[in-house]
Design a protein around this motif. Structure first.
Motif, mmCIF file in Angstrom:
data_model
loop_
_atom_site.group_PDB
_atom_site.id
_atom_site.type_symbol
_atom_site.label_atom_id
_atom_site.label_comp_id
_atom_site.label_asym_id
_atom_site.label_seq_id
_atom_site.Cartn_x
_atom_site.Cartn_y
_atom_site.Cartn_z
ATOM 1 N N TYR A 83 0.824 -1.205 0.000
ATOM 2 C CA TYR A 83 0.000 0.000 0.000
ATOM 3 C C TYR A 83 0.860 1.257 0.000
ATOM 4 C CZ TYR A 83 -3.935 3.091 1.058
ATOM 5 O OH TYR A 83 -4.875 4.082 0.988
ATOM 6 N N LEU A 84 2.039 1.169 0.604
ATOM 7 C CA LEU A 84 2.951 2.316 0.590
ATOM 8 C C LEU A 84 3.340 2.664 -0.838
ATOM 9 C CD1 LEU A 84 4.682 4.377 2.150
ATOM 10 C CD2 LEU A 84 6.506 2.662 2.189
ATOM 11 N N GLN A 85 3.636 1.653 -1.650
ATOM 12 C CA GLN A 85 3.951 1.889 -3.053
ATOM 13 C C GLN A 85 2.772 2.521 -3.783
ATOM 14 O OE1 GLN A 85 7.503 1.558 -3.279
ATOM 15 N NE2 GLN A 85 7.014 0.650 -5.262
ATOM 16 N N PHE A 86 1.572 2.070 -3.418
ATOM 17 C CA PHE A 86 0.370 2.566 -4.087
ATOM 18 C C PHE A 86 0.043 3.997 -3.689
ATOM 19 C CE2 PHE A 86 -4.207 3.301 -4.195
ATOM 20 C CZ PHE A 86 -4.522 2.943 -5.497
ATOM 21 N N ILE A 87 0.152 4.297 -2.401
ATOM 22 C CA ILE A 87 -0.313 5.590 -1.907
ATOM 23 C C ILE A 87 0.688 6.717 -2.123
ATOM 24 C CG2 ILE A 87 0.557 5.446 0.463
ATOM 25 C CD1 ILE A 87 -2.024 6.623 1.453
ATOM 26 N N ALA A 88 1.984 6.386 -2.250
ATOM 27 C CA ALA A 88 3.009 7.431 -2.366
ATOM 28 C C ALA A 88 2.760 8.383 -3.536
ATOM 29 C CB ALA A 88 4.394 6.802 -2.465
ATOM 30 N N PRO A 89 2.458 7.907 -4.766
ATOM 31 C CA PRO A 89 2.147 8.855 -5.850
ATOM 32 C C PRO A 89 0.933 9.723 -5.538
ATOM 33 C CG PRO A 89 2.639 6.683 -6.747
ATOM 34 C CD PRO A 89 2.516 6.518 -5.265
ATOM 35 N N GLY A 90 -0.052 9.160 -4.825
ATOM 36 C CA GLY A 90 -1.212 9.940 -4.434
ATOM 37 C C GLY A 90 -0.864 11.055 -3.466
ATOM 38 N N VAL A 91 0.031 10.769 -2.535
ATOM 39 C CA VAL A 91 0.463 11.774 -1.562
ATOM 40 C C VAL A 91 1.265 12.878 -2.261
ATOM 41 C CG1 VAL A 91 1.901 12.176 0.469
ATOM 42 C CG2 VAL A 91 0.400 10.189 0.382
ATOM 43 N N ILE A 92 2.093 12.492 -3.218
ATOM 44 C CA ILE A 92 2.849 13.487 -3.995
ATOM 45 C C ILE A 92 1.890 14.393 -4.766
ATOM 46 C CG2 ILE A 92 4.503 13.811 -5.876
ATOM 47 C CD1 ILE A 92 5.691 11.038 -5.025
ATOM 48 N N GLY A 93 0.902 13.780 -5.425
ATOM 49 C CA GLY A 93 -0.086 14.571 -6.159
ATOM 50 C C GLY A 93 -0.897 15.473 -5.248
ATOM 51 N N MET A 94 -1.231 14.985 -4.050
ATOM 52 C CA MET A 94 -1.964 15.799 -3.076
ATOM 53 C C MET A 94 -1.170 17.048 -2.706
ATOM 54 S SD MET A 94 -2.730 14.887 0.914
ATOM 55 C CE MET A 94 -0.974 15.064 1.258
ATOM 56 N N THR A 95 0.127 16.884 -2.486
ATOM 57 C CA THR A 95 0.979 18.010 -2.112
ATOM 58 C C THR A 95 1.009 19.059 -3.218
ATOM 59 O OG1 THR A 95 2.358 16.504 -0.816
ATOM 60 C CG2 THR A 95 3.293 18.657 -1.352
ATOM 61 N N VAL A 96 1.157 18.610 -4.454
ATOM 62 C CA VAL A 96 1.180 19.541 -5.586
ATOM 63 C C VAL A 96 -0.172 20.241 -5.722
ATOM 64 C CG1 VAL A 96 1.501 19.749 -8.077
ATOM 65 C CG2 VAL A 96 2.937 18.182 -6.768
ATOM 66 N N LEU A 97 -1.265 19.495 -5.521
ATOM 67 C CA LEU A 97 -2.612 20.077 -5.586
ATOM 68 C C LEU A 97 -2.765 21.220 -4.595
ATOM 69 C CD1 LEU A 97 -5.769 20.151 -6.003
ATOM 70 C CD2 LEU A 97 -5.858 18.325 -4.274
ATOM 71 N N PHE A 98 -2.503 20.950 -3.324
ATOM 72 C CA PHE A 98 -2.726 21.970 -2.296
ATOM 73 C C PHE A 98 -1.816 23.182 -2.515
ATOM 74 C CE2 PHE A 98 -4.321 18.390 0.513
ATOM 75 C CZ PHE A 98 -5.641 18.789 0.406
ATOM 76 N N SER A 99 -0.567 22.941 -2.842
ATOM 77 C CA SER A 99 0.372 24.041 -3.009
ATOM 78 C C SER A 99 -0.023 24.929 -4.179
ATOM 79 C CB SER A 99 1.783 23.498 -3.217
ATOM 80 O OG SER A 99 2.691 24.541 -3.460
ATOM 81 N N SER A 100 -0.367 24.332 -5.303
ATOM 82 C CA SER A 100 -0.663 25.119 -6.498
ATOM 83 C C SER A 100 -1.984 25.865 -6.379
ATOM 84 C CB SER A 100 -0.677 24.217 -7.741
ATOM 85 O OG SER A 100 -1.583 23.135 -7.579
#
Length: 248
Positions: free
Chosen positions: A52-69
């Motif tokens: 699940y760590l492999q699966f969720i990591a890209p989602g967490v990266i995308g979440m960070t870019v979403l909130f910041s932008s």
């Protein structure tokens, strides 16, 4: 070009000076990685879906870019409150230059925060399946940032004060994140939920990151890229139009 560079540099410097913002930008990704990545890992693995760590990591990266932008666009409210926006609007430069400079600044900050989260994911145990996927992943991070910087600019141009900010968070930004497939697979969803996730632009960004980094894609990388490019053009155009209508 000078105005674009100055506004870009201002956004980056404002972020670099705020150590609290840098630390805070890592708090939520750490929470998701540790609480969900490790907490739900055994359940995810028993269901036959791997780590699940492999699966969720890209989602967490995308979440960070979403909130910041998106917050970089909504930051127009802060500029309006403290008078900087008025000074910018009366400057003898085209408003499109102002929009481009602020957008590029927001994209740069989002990429910096996304890169920091990538480093955190690597420390936590996430591993891309091959290094060749890193370059496409950066492209998808840029596209996500462009899409939501445009959306943030449109919202920030229309809101008059910070009172509507919480509504935007609760009824737009959080649903965009939770319905993007960042935390769950998009396969075999109920039909209604599948339709909702398919119209969420972040779904294609997360899917592109996941496909680039771990080789798991629901829509296909070409579809992800095409949809993000189209939505970025539309939202940047809408944001630029709304910004051009602002009164000094």
């Amino acid at each position: 070009m000078g105005a674009i560079y100055i506004l870009w540099l201002r956004e980056v410097k404002r972020y670099a000076r705020s150590r609290a913002q840098i630390v805070a930008s890592l708090g939520q990704p750490l929470l998701y990685l540790l609480a969900l990545g490790f907490g739900l890992g055994p359940v995810f693995q028993k269901s036959g879906n791997g780590s699940y760590l492999q699966f969720i990591a890209p989602g967490v990266i995308g979440m960070t870019v979403l909130f910041s932008s998106i917050f970089s666009g909504i930051g127009l409210l802060w500029d309006r409150q403290f008078g900087f926006l008025k000074e910018t609007l009366v400057a003898p430069v085209p408003r499109i230059s102002i929009v481009i400079g602020k957008t590029l600044g927001g994209v740069t900050v989002a990429l910096i925060q996304g890169t920091l989260v990538v480093a955190v994911c690597l420390v936590a145990g996430f591993r891309p399946i091959h290094l060749a996927g890193v370059a496409p992943a950066i492209v998808y991070m840029v596209l996500i940032a462009l899409v939501f910087a445009g959306l943030g600019t449109a919202i920030g141009s229309k809101l008059q004060d910070m009172q509507g900010f919480q509504l935007i968070m609760n009824f737009l930004v959080m649903p965009i994140f939770f319905l993007s497939g960042a935390l769950f697979p998009l396969d075999h969803l109920p039909k209604a939920l599948g339709v909702i996730t398919s119209v969420d632009p972040l779904s294609y960004g997360i899917d592109g990151l996941r496909g680039s980094l771990i080789g798991l894609s629901h829509f296909g990388l070409l579809t992800d890229f095409s949809v993000l490019c189209a939505v970025a053009v539309i939202l940047l155009g809408v944001g630029s139009y709304f910004f051009s209508q602002l009164e000094v």
